[in-house]
Design a protein around this motif. Sequence first.
Motif, mmCIF file in Angstrom:
data_model
loop_
_atom_site.group_PDB
_atom_site.id
_atom_site.type_symbol
_atom_site.label_atom_id
_atom_site.label_comp_id
_atom_site.label_asym_id
_atom_site.label_seq_id
_atom_site.Cartn_x
_atom_site.Cartn_y
_atom_site.Cartn_z
ATOM 1 N N LYS A 13 0.396 -1.140 -0.225
ATOM 2 C CA LYS A 13 0.043 0.096 0.046
ATOM 3 C C LYS A 13 0.719 0.971 0.020
ATOM 4 O O LYS A 13 0.509 2.691 -0.813
ATOM 5 C CB LYS A 13 -1.094 0.399 1.575
ATOM 6 N N ASN A 14 1.894 1.169 0.364
ATOM 7 C CA ASN A 14 3.051 2.247 0.416
ATOM 8 C C ASN A 14 3.411 2.908 -0.682
ATOM 9 O O ASN A 14 2.973 3.364 -1.053
ATOM 10 C CB ASN A 14 4.252 2.583 2.035
ATOM 11 N N LEU A 15 4.160 1.524 -1.383
ATOM 12 C CA LEU A 15 4.240 1.795 -2.914
ATOM 13 C C LEU A 15 3.054 2.599 -3.802
ATOM 14 O O LEU A 15 3.830 2.766 -4.267
ATOM 15 C CB LEU A 15 4.981 0.244 -3.201
ATOM 16 N N ILE A 16 2.148 1.967 -3.153
ATOM 17 C CA ILE A 16 0.723 2.427 -4.872
ATOM 18 C C ILE A 16 0.694 4.033 -4.514
ATOM 19 O O ILE A 16 0.556 4.521 -5.298
ATOM 20 C CB ILE A 16 -0.172 1.715 -4.244
ATOM 21 N N ASP A 17 0.785 4.304 -3.001
ATOM 22 C CA ASP A 17 0.443 5.600 -2.701
ATOM 23 C C ASP A 17 1.623 6.455 -2.588
ATOM 24 O O ASP A 17 1.531 7.740 -2.908
ATOM 25 C CB ASP A 17 -0.042 5.670 -1.309
ATOM 26 N N SER A 18 2.313 5.925 -2.485
ATOM 27 C CA SER A 18 3.856 6.611 -2.925
ATOM 28 C C SER A 18 4.156 7.821 -4.229
ATOM 29 O O SER A 18 3.725 7.572 -5.208
ATOM 30 C CB SER A 18 5.552 5.382 -2.235
ATOM 31 N N ALA A 19 4.564 8.742 -4.258
ATOM 32 C CA ALA A 19 4.655 9.458 -4.833
ATOM 33 C C ALA A 19 6.196 9.581 -5.723
ATOM 34 O O ALA A 19 6.443 9.677 -6.874
ATOM 35 C CB ALA A 19 4.558 10.752 -4.556
ATOM 36 N N GLU A 20 7.308 8.609 -5.909
ATOM 37 C CA GLU A 20 8.661 8.429 -5.477
ATOM 38 C C GLU A 20 7.698 7.535 -7.208
ATOM 39 O O GLU A 20 7.454 6.334 -7.285
ATOM 40 C CB GLU A 20 9.603 7.794 -4.920
ATOM 41 N N PRO A 21 8.198 7.914 -8.021
ATOM 42 C CA PRO A 21 7.805 6.802 -9.620
ATOM 43 C C PRO A 21 8.930 5.797 -9.442
ATOM 44 O O PRO A 21 9.282 5.637 -9.161
ATOM 45 C CB PRO A 21 8.308 7.847 -10.874
ATOM 46 N N LEU A 22 7.731 4.497 -10.318
ATOM 47 C CA LEU A 22 8.334 2.756 -10.308
ATOM 48 C C LEU A 22 9.265 3.373 -10.786
ATOM 49 O O LEU A 22 9.260 3.783 -12.710
ATOM 50 C CB LEU A 22 7.412 2.574 -11.187
ATOM 51 N N ASN A 23 10.652 2.817 -10.701
ATOM 52 C CA ASN A 23 11.995 2.947 -11.981
ATOM 53 C C ASN A 23 12.291 1.126 -11.470
ATOM 54 O O ASN A 23 12.853 0.549 -11.058
ATOM 55 C CB ASN A 23 13.224 3.463 -11.086
ATOM 56 N N LEU A 24 11.351 0.320 -12.840
ATOM 57 C CA LEU A 24 11.617 -0.944 -12.552
ATOM 58 C C LEU A 24 12.494 -1.229 -13.693
ATOM 59 O O LEU A 24 13.410 -1.959 -14.099
ATOM 60 C CB LEU A 24 10.681 -1.173 -12.897
ATOM 61 N N GLU A 25 13.163 -0.557 -14.363
ATOM 62 C CA GLU A 25 14.388 -0.141 -15.405
ATOM 63 C C GLU A 25 15.273 -0.335 -15.487
ATOM 64 O O GLU A 25 16.724 -1.390 -15.826
ATOM 65 C CB GLU A 25 13.885 0.973 -16.947
ATOM 66 N N GLY A 26 16.302 -0.124 -13.752
ATOM 67 C CA GLY A 26 17.247 0.148 -12.930
ATOM 68 C C GLY A 26 17.913 1.532 -12.494
ATOM 69 O O GLY A 26 17.496 1.975 -13.690
ATOM 70 N N GLU A 27 18.686 0.885 -11.416
ATOM 71 C CA GLU A 27 18.800 1.999 -11.197
ATOM 72 C C GLU A 27 20.069 1.511 -9.104
ATOM 73 O O GLU A 27 19.695 0.146 -9.127
ATOM 74 C CB GLU A 27 17.851 3.176 -10.088
ATOM 75 N N ARG A 28 20.873 2.354 -9.784
ATOM 76 C CA ARG A 28 21.349 2.262 -8.015
ATOM 77 C C ARG A 28 21.012 2.908 -6.943
ATOM 78 O O ARG A 28 21.154 3.928 -7.187
ATOM 79 C CB ARG A 28 23.373 2.401 -8.721
ATOM 80 N N ARG A 29 21.759 1.861 -5.722
ATOM 81 C CA ARG A 29 21.211 2.838 -4.458
ATOM 82 C C ARG A 29 21.350 1.951 -2.950
ATOM 83 O O ARG A 29 22.022 0.329 -3.117
ATOM 84 C CB ARG A 29 19.458 3.102 -4.218
#
Length: 416
Positions: free
Chosen positions: A145-161
């Motif tokens: 639910k937090n992921l659904i409501d998050s304003a942060e865009p989904l980045n499924l293509e790849g990122e470093r974190r």
Amino acid sequence: MRYLKATIIVGLLVGGIVAVLIAAHAFARLDLALAQFLKLGAPGPGNPILQYSLAAALALAIAWTTIDIPRPSLKNVVAFGAFMEVIAATAILKLFGQFFSPFASLAAIAGSFVLGFLYSRSEAGSRKRILRQILGDRVSERTFKNLIDSAEPLNLEGERRDVTIVVCEIFNHDELEDALPAPDYVALTNSFRRNVADLLVERGGYLDECDGESVRVVFGAPHNDVQHASTACESALALEDRLNAVNRECHTIWKQMFDFRIGVNSGEMVLGAYGSRRLGNYSVAGEPVEFGRRLCRANLIYGSRILLGAGTFFFAEPAIEVRPMEMIQRYEDGSREEIYELLGMRDVLSFDELERRDLFWKGVVFYREQLWDEALDLFYSARAPKGADGPVEFYIRRIEQMRTGLAALDWNSARL
């Protein structure tokens, strides 16, 4: 909350438009034609409050189901079912000589379905469907639910974190397989997997891997959490307690227990959706992932239960209590890095436990300076009054070997 807001907006917009149409008598000619077709004579004015209420309720209901249901086919089924129910209501009331105008209700259903469907095809509206497809049940409902409501865009293509992984593995599979019938072996190891996965996922982790030997969970992804390292450490300690309790139950039932160890490591990893349409999921990659597994196995060398990498200690140091284990070679360049045993969260250990921790720490310092006698005295003093302390015994045996001039043949920890 994101979908609830969208539902209210779509429902109120469509309900308002239908209310205006009702007030403007936009359906009057249609009502007259339908009444004549049903041979009910000229329709009466009807109850406007009932018409407004029914149209608003249908607009909100269809908006909610169309936006919330992830599968397009189910959206169509629900909308079509509501459509047919309104028509059926008109036919049933006709049998009792009552005229019911379906047009306002049908307009509310159609309008909400169209707007809801268009929203569900947008980036924000398709977020739930994509997340369910990629993540499945690998995260808790709260995290989902937090992921659904998050304003942060989904980045499924790849990122470093920077994230933290927790690896928990059983190391006595062969013994268990030899001692137990196949159904009992499967039941015991499944008890291990289920408890590990459930506890870590409910504490905010992402279940990245769960195979026949180990479970790997990621903290800090896909939902960003700046406290990923301390959360992972706290979860690892809770997991140790849970698995000790499960082991007692397993011993009662099967007279066998699994030998589990835990590795926790933090660092920059590559996050993204890996695989194909047939077999793919969100996962992490990078050297810190493999090093977490190596830390888990290194517990066998030291007799410890939970080992941390230097990255985890760096991120979580203010929240945890540790003792140093060894300077090990992690990379090909020959540089050395400290690894640590996790003892507890800050302000949880007793005075005696803290004192033994400090004695152990001083013993390690003397050991590295090759002051064998001083180190040995400190390690003897650091022994727990009850129960074995694997790392203490490890250093005592190692020093006793080295004092006799023998190489520490039993230990292979120079490089992990």
